[in-house]
Scaffold this motif. Sequence first.
Motif, PDB file in Angstrom:
ATOM      1  N   GLU A  43      31.726  43.433  28.699  1.00 30.12           N
ATOM      2  CA  GLU A  43      32.278  42.227  29.322  1.00 30.12           C
ATOM      3  C   GLU A  43      33.177  41.510  28.312  1.00 30.12           C
ATOM      4  O   GLU A  43      32.968  41.618  27.103  1.00 30.12           O
ATOM      5  CB  GLU A  43      31.136  41.273  29.730  1.00 30.12           C
ATOM      6  CG  GLU A  43      30.164  41.846  30.734  1.00 30.12           C
ATOM      7  CD  GLU A  43      30.744  41.957  32.124  1.00 30.12           C
ATOM      8  OE1 GLU A  43      31.562  41.095  32.488  1.00 30.12           O
ATOM      9  OE2 GLU A  43      30.396  42.909  32.835  1.00 30.12           O
ATOM     10  N   VAL A  44      34.162  40.780  28.809  1.00 29.90           N
ATOM     11  CA  VAL A  44      34.980  39.943  27.942  1.00 29.90           C
ATOM     12  C   VAL A  44      34.059  38.958  27.222  1.00 29.90           C
ATOM     13  O   VAL A  44      33.115  38.436  27.810  1.00 29.90           O
ATOM     14  CB  VAL A  44      36.063  39.210  28.757  1.00 29.90           C
ATOM     15  CG1 VAL A  44      36.786  38.158  27.919  1.00 29.90           C
ATOM     16  CG2 VAL A  44      37.060  40.219  29.316  1.00 29.90           C
ATOM     17  N   ASP A  45      34.306  38.732  25.953  1.00 29.14           N
ATOM     18  CA  ASP A  45      33.544  37.856  25.056  1.00 29.14           C
ATOM     19  C   ASP A  45      32.281  38.505  24.507  1.00 29.14           C
ATOM     20  O   ASP A  45      31.578  37.883  23.700  1.00 29.14           O
ATOM     21  CB  ASP A  45      33.200  36.495  25.684  1.00 29.14           C
ATOM     22  CG  ASP A  45      34.433  35.644  25.931  1.00 29.14           C
ATOM     23  OD1 ASP A  45      35.419  35.778  25.176  1.00 29.14           O
ATOM     24  OD2 ASP A  45      34.425  34.846  26.890  1.00 29.14           O
ATOM     25  N   GLU A  79      40.449  46.598  33.885  1.00 31.67           N
ATOM     26  CA  GLU A  79      39.697  46.555  35.139  1.00 31.67           C
ATOM     27  C   GLU A  79      40.078  47.683  36.097  1.00 31.67           C
ATOM     28  O   GLU A  79      39.296  48.038  36.981  1.00 31.67           O
ATOM     29  CB  GLU A  79      39.879  45.192  35.808  1.00 31.67           C
ATOM     30  CG  GLU A  79      39.277  44.071  34.991  1.00 31.67           C
ATOM     31  CD  GLU A  79      39.486  42.693  35.610  1.00 31.67           C
ATOM     32  OE1 GLU A  79      40.014  42.619  36.740  1.00 31.67           O
ATOM     33  OE2 GLU A  79      39.121  41.713  34.961  1.00 31.67           O
ATOM     34  N   ASP A  80      41.259  48.275  35.925  1.00 38.77           N
ATOM     35  CA  ASP A  80      41.679  49.383  36.790  1.00 38.77           C
ATOM     36  C   ASP A  80      40.720  50.560  36.697  1.00 38.77           C
ATOM     37  O   ASP A  80      40.578  51.332  37.650  1.00 38.77           O
ATOM     38  CB  ASP A  80      43.085  49.855  36.425  1.00 38.77           C
ATOM     39  CG  ASP A  80      44.149  48.811  36.721  1.00 38.77           C
ATOM     40  OD1 ASP A  80      43.880  47.886  37.532  1.00 38.77           O
ATOM     41  OD2 ASP A  80      45.237  48.908  36.141  1.00 38.77           O
ATOM     42  N   GLU A  86      39.701  58.065  36.767  1.00 35.21           N
ATOM     43  CA  GLU A  86      40.542  59.239  36.533  1.00 35.21           C
ATOM     44  C   GLU A  86      41.839  58.892  35.805  1.00 35.21           C
ATOM     45  O   GLU A  86      42.519  59.783  35.274  1.00 35.21           O
ATOM     46  CB  GLU A  86      40.833  59.980  37.836  1.00 35.21           C
ATOM     47  CG  GLU A  86      41.617  59.200  38.862  1.00 35.21           C
ATOM     48  CD  GLU A  86      40.789  58.308  39.784  1.00 35.21           C
ATOM     49  OE1 GLU A  86      41.370  57.768  40.736  1.00 35.21           O
ATOM     50  OE2 GLU A  86      39.570  58.124  39.564  1.00 35.21           O
ATOM     51  N   ILE A  87      42.175  57.600  35.733  1.00 34.20           N
ATOM     52  CA  ILE A  87      43.353  57.184  34.960  1.00 34.20           C
ATOM     53  C   ILE A  87      43.227  57.650  33.513  1.00 34.20           C
ATOM     54  O   ILE A  87      44.211  57.989  32.870  1.00 34.20           O
ATOM     55  CB  ILE A  87      43.538  55.646  35.018  1.00 34.20           C
ATOM     56  CG1 ILE A  87      43.870  55.196  36.444  1.00 34.20           C
ATOM     57  CG2 ILE A  87      44.626  55.187  34.039  1.00 34.20           C
ATOM     58  CD1 ILE A  87      43.861  53.681  36.619  1.00 34.20           C
ATOM     59  N   PHE A  99      39.711  48.711  26.417  1.00 30.58           N
ATOM     60  CA  PHE A  99      39.578  47.271  26.183  1.00 30.58           C
ATOM     61  C   PHE A  99      40.378  46.843  24.967  1.00 30.58           C
ATOM     62  O   PHE A  99      40.789  47.672  24.164  1.00 30.58           O
ATOM     63  CB  PHE A  99      38.109  46.853  26.018  1.00 30.58           C
ATOM     64  CG  PHE A  99      37.295  47.766  25.155  1.00 30.58           C
ATOM     65  CD1 PHE A  99      37.335  47.665  23.772  1.00 30.58           C
ATOM     66  CD2 PHE A  99      36.474  48.733  25.712  1.00 30.58           C
ATOM     67  CE1 PHE A  99      36.590  48.504  22.973  1.00 30.58           C
ATOM     68  CE2 PHE A  99      35.720  49.579  24.926  1.00 30.58           C
ATOM     69  CZ  PHE A  99      35.779  49.463  23.544  1.00 30.58           C
ATOM     70  N   GLU A 100      40.604  45.529  24.882  1.00 31.09           N
ATOM     71  CA  GLU A 100      41.240  44.940  23.718  1.00 31.09           C
ATOM     72  C   GLU A 100      40.182  44.128  22.988  1.00 31.09           C
ATOM     73  O   GLU A 100      39.276  43.560  23.611  1.00 31.09           O
ATOM     74  CB  GLU A 100      42.424  44.064  24.129  1.00 31.09           C
ATOM     75  CG  GLU A 100      43.561  44.884  24.684  1.00 31.09           C
ATOM     76  CD  GLU A 100      44.794  44.067  25.051  1.00 31.09           C
ATOM     77  OE1 GLU A 100      44.812  42.835  24.823  1.00 31.09           O
ATOM     78  OE2 GLU A 100      45.746  44.677  25.567  1.00 31.09           O
ATOM     79  N   VAL A 101      40.309  44.101  21.673  1.00 34.64           N
ATOM     80  CA  VAL A 101      39.301  43.452  20.837  1.00 34.64           C
ATOM     81  C   VAL A 101      39.965  42.595  19.770  1.00 34.64           C
ATOM     82  O   VAL A 101      41.141  42.752  19.459  1.00 34.64           O
ATOM     83  CB  VAL A 101      38.387  44.491  20.152  1.00 34.64           C
ATOM     84  CG1 VAL A 101      37.667  45.342  21.177  1.00 34.64           C
ATOM     85  CG2 VAL A 101      39.163  45.355  19.164  1.00 34.64           C
ATOM     86  N   GLU A 102      39.164  41.709  19.214  1.00 41.72           N
ATOM     87  CA  GLU A 102      39.560  40.989  18.011  1.00 41.72           C
ATOM     88  C   GLU A 102      38.463  41.242  16.985  1.00 41.72           C
ATOM     89  O   GLU A 102      37.276  41.000  17.264  1.00 41.72           O
ATOM     90  CB  GLU A 102      39.723  39.497  18.278  1.00 41.72           C
ATOM     91  CG  GLU A 102      40.225  38.768  17.053  1.00 41.72           C
ATOM     92  CD  GLU A 102      40.797  37.396  17.354  1.00 41.72           C
ATOM     93  OE1 GLU A 102      41.154  36.717  16.385  1.00 41.72           O
ATOM     94  OE2 GLU A 102      40.894  37.013  18.530  1.00 41.72           O
TER      95      GLU A 102
END
Length: 120
Positions: A43-45, A79-80, A86-87, A99-102
């Motif tokens: 999840e985000v955060d 979210e896609d 299959e993407i 996902f993207e992270v910091e």
Amino acid sequence: MAEVYYTEDHDWIEILEGKKARVGISEYAAEELGDIVHVELPEVDDEFDADEEIGTVESVKSFSEVVLPFAIKVTKINEDLEDEPEIVNEDPEGKGWFFEVEAEDEIDTSDLSTEDDTDE
């Protein structure tokens, strides 16, 4: 152009800026897994320590864990992939990002490769 690094487990990390990065699995990993049927994303955060499982990828023949060698906080998810896992097979190092992270600290790339080393 952003720098892309690979873990020895065939995850890719695209350094976006400073401590921010985008993450997915390499083309080699997607081919080895076969037809991907489910991607479990955080999840985000959500926050994770170095070497802690962040997500999983399931295919018809296997599954793989997504792990990073540094502590992170998730800032965005793809979210896609929830409806179209299959993407990842179609474009693992592009539209199939996870996902993207910091990172907590500056991202240490010393244990990462600039190429997906498939000579194991």
